[in-house]
Design an enzyme around this catalytic site. Structure first.
Site, PDB file in Angstrom:
ATOM      1  N   CYS A   6     -49.415 -48.640  -4.511  1.00  0.00           N
ATOM      2  CA  CYS A   6     -50.302 -48.278  -3.401  1.00  0.00           C
ATOM      3  C   CYS A   6     -49.518 -47.637  -2.247  1.00  0.00           C
ATOM      4  O   CYS A   6     -48.536 -48.212  -1.750  1.00  0.00           O
ATOM      5  CB  CYS A   6     -51.030 -49.539  -2.913  1.00  0.00           C
ATOM      6  SG  CYS A   6     -51.952 -49.284  -1.386  1.00  0.00           S
ATOM      7  N   ASP A  32     -52.640 -41.587  11.876  1.00  0.00           N
ATOM      8  CA  ASP A  32     -53.010 -40.837  10.687  1.00  0.00           C
ATOM      9  C   ASP A  32     -52.171 -39.564  10.611  1.00  0.00           C
ATOM     10  O   ASP A  32     -51.941 -38.890  11.609  1.00  0.00           O
ATOM     11  CB  ASP A  32     -54.509 -40.492  10.725  1.00  0.00           C
ATOM     12  CG  ASP A  32     -55.033 -40.077   9.362  1.00  0.00           C
ATOM     13  OD1 ASP A  32     -55.811 -40.857   8.768  1.00  0.00           O
ATOM     14  OD2 ASP A  32     -54.658 -38.978   8.883  1.00  0.00           O
ATOM     15  N   HIS A  48     -52.756 -56.291   0.067  1.00  0.00           N
ATOM     16  CA  HIS A  48     -53.566 -55.251  -0.565  1.00  0.00           C
ATOM     17  C   HIS A  48     -55.005 -55.724  -0.788  1.00  0.00           C
ATOM     18  O   HIS A  48     -55.248 -56.706  -1.483  1.00  0.00           O
ATOM     19  CB  HIS A  48     -52.966 -54.816  -1.898  1.00  0.00           C
ATOM     20  CG  HIS A  48     -53.716 -53.658  -2.503  1.00  0.00           C
ATOM     21  ND1 HIS A  48     -53.477 -52.358  -2.114  1.00  0.00           N
ATOM     22  CD2 HIS A  48     -54.722 -53.603  -3.399  1.00  0.00           C
ATOM     23  CE1 HIS A  48     -54.306 -51.558  -2.770  1.00  0.00           C
ATOM     24  NE2 HIS A  48     -55.074 -52.289  -3.553  1.00  0.00           N
ATOM     25  N   HIS A  99     -56.710 -48.592  -0.333  1.00  0.00           N
ATOM     26  CA  HIS A  99     -56.229 -49.781   0.375  1.00  0.00           C
ATOM     27  C   HIS A  99     -57.083 -49.844   1.637  1.00  0.00           C
ATOM     28  O   HIS A  99     -57.110 -48.875   2.413  1.00  0.00           O
ATOM     29  CB  HIS A  99     -54.736 -49.620   0.711  1.00  0.00           C
ATOM     30  CG  HIS A  99     -54.111 -50.786   1.433  1.00  0.00           C
ATOM     31  ND1 HIS A  99     -52.990 -51.456   0.936  1.00  0.00           N
ATOM     32  CD2 HIS A  99     -54.411 -51.388   2.609  1.00  0.00           C
ATOM     33  CE1 HIS A  99     -52.649 -52.413   1.785  1.00  0.00           C
ATOM     34  NE2 HIS A  99     -53.499 -52.389   2.812  1.00  0.00           N
ATOM     35  N   HIS A 101     -58.732 -49.688   4.963  1.00  0.00           N
ATOM     36  CA  HIS A 101     -58.224 -49.180   6.238  1.00  0.00           C
ATOM     37  C   HIS A 101     -59.381 -48.818   7.149  1.00  0.00           C
ATOM     38  O   HIS A 101     -60.440 -48.399   6.684  1.00  0.00           O
ATOM     39  CB  HIS A 101     -57.283 -47.987   6.043  1.00  0.00           C
ATOM     40  CG  HIS A 101     -57.854 -46.866   5.223  1.00  0.00           C
ATOM     41  ND1 HIS A 101     -57.914 -46.913   3.849  1.00  0.00           N
ATOM     42  CD2 HIS A 101     -58.375 -45.674   5.579  1.00  0.00           C
ATOM     43  CE1 HIS A 101     -58.454 -45.790   3.383  1.00  0.00           C
ATOM     44  NE2 HIS A 101     -58.755 -45.022   4.414  1.00  0.00           N
ATOM     45  N   HIS A 103     -60.276 -46.356  10.251  1.00  0.00           N
ATOM     46  CA  HIS A 103     -59.914 -45.214  11.094  1.00  0.00           C
ATOM     47  C   HIS A 103     -60.401 -45.511  12.507  1.00  0.00           C
ATOM     48  O   HIS A 103     -61.555 -45.929  12.695  1.00  0.00           O
ATOM     49  CB  HIS A 103     -60.637 -43.950  10.633  1.00  0.00           C
ATOM     50  CG  HIS A 103     -60.298 -43.468   9.261  1.00  0.00           C
ATOM     51  ND1 HIS A 103     -59.441 -42.415   9.032  1.00  0.00           N
ATOM     52  CD2 HIS A 103     -60.726 -43.870   8.036  1.00  0.00           C
ATOM     53  CE1 HIS A 103     -59.368 -42.182   7.725  1.00  0.00           C
ATOM     54  NE2 HIS A 103     -60.131 -43.048   7.097  1.00  0.00           N
TER      55      HIS A 103
HETATM   56  P1  AMP Z   1     -59.653 -42.134   3.575  1.00  0.00           P
HETATM   57  O1  AMP Z   1     -59.888 -40.712   3.152  1.00  0.00           O
HETATM   58  O2  AMP Z   1     -60.758 -42.732   4.357  1.00  0.00           O
HETATM   59  O3  AMP Z   1     -59.200 -42.980   2.400  1.00  0.00           O
HETATM   60  O4  AMP Z   1     -58.448 -42.073   4.606  1.00  0.00           O
HETATM   61  C1  AMP Z   1     -57.121 -42.006   4.232  1.00  0.00           C
HETATM   62  C2  AMP Z   1     -56.383 -41.493   5.405  1.00  0.00           C
HETATM   63  O5  AMP Z   1     -55.003 -41.714   5.196  1.00  0.00           O
HETATM   64  C3  AMP Z   1     -56.544 -39.979   5.643  1.00  0.00           C
HETATM   65  O6  AMP Z   1     -57.102 -39.760   6.926  1.00  0.00           O
HETATM   66  C4  AMP Z   1     -55.128 -39.438   5.517  1.00  0.00           C
HETATM   67  O7  AMP Z   1     -54.869 -38.397   6.425  1.00  0.00           O
HETATM   68  C5  AMP Z   1     -54.291 -40.668   5.802  1.00  0.00           C
HETATM   69  N1  AMP Z   1     -52.965 -40.664   5.220  1.00  0.00           N
HETATM   70  C6  AMP Z   1     -52.627 -40.362   3.949  1.00  0.00           C
HETATM   71  N2  AMP Z   1     -51.302 -40.483   3.784  1.00  0.00           N
HETATM   72  C7  AMP Z   1     -50.807 -40.888   4.971  1.00  0.00           C
HETATM   73  C8  AMP Z   1     -49.500 -41.182   5.438  1.00  0.00           C
HETATM   74  N3  AMP Z   1     -48.417 -41.111   4.650  1.00  0.00           N
HETATM   75  N4  AMP Z   1     -49.342 -41.562   6.728  1.00  0.00           N
HETATM   76  C9  AMP Z   1     -50.410 -41.628   7.554  1.00  0.00           C
HETATM   77  N5  AMP Z   1     -51.668 -41.369   7.172  1.00  0.00           N
HETATM   78  C10 AMP Z   1     -51.864 -41.001   5.896  1.00  0.00           C
END
Ligand code: AMP
Length: 115
Positions: A6, A32, A48, A99, A101, A103
């Site tokens: 993950c 992000d 997780h 995972h 999260h 926003h």
């Molecule tokens: P979701 O599309 O709701 O699953 O959101 C995943 C978020 O993770 C997106 O907004 C991506 O820009 C962000 N993301 C992916 N990889 C990374 C990373 N390495 N560091 C910070 N944010 C990330």
């Protein structure tokens, strides 16, 4: 429990770098990588959990904790005029990282539509 495959577990573990905002024993917050608002950060449980769909009576305490942490970080980030909290769950919501999260988006007047 960590999932070694993950992305966000790897961020929590320090295997992948992140721009960290906050960390405690239960959760981790970081900016992000592709911000969709002037301020856009993510708050995740360290353990997780795949998505909102996997929250249950055995793991929901961390969600309550995250919702205590979010306003504190938002205040520290200067989001005094409001912000949006979003959690995409599953393919129809375009969840891209499996995972759990949240926003947090703010720093300007956001759009009225959510879908
Ligand atoms: P979701 O599309 O709701 O699953 O959101 C995943 C978020 O993770 C997106 O907004 C991506 O820009 C962000 N993301 C992916 N990889 C990374 C990373 N390495 N560091 C910070 N944010 C990330």
């Amino acid at each position: 429990m960590r999932d070694d495959n993950c992305l966000f577990c790897k961020i929590v573990g320090g295997d992948i770098p992140s721009n960290k905002l906050y960390e405690d024993e239960l959760c981790y917050a970081f900016y992000d990588i592709a911000p969709q608002a002037p301020t856009h950060f993510l708050v995740i449980p360290k353990d997780h959990i795949g998505s909102v769909a996997e929250v249950n009576g055995g793991n929901s305490a961390v969600v309550a904790h995250i919702f205590e942490v979010i306003p504190a970080i938002a205040k520290a980030e200067g989001l005094t005029n409001g912000y949006r909290v979003v959690s995409n769950c599953g393919p129809d919501a375009c969840q891209s990282v499996p995972h759990l999260h949240f926003h947090i988006l703010g720093g300007r007047k956001l759009g009225e539509t959510m879908a």
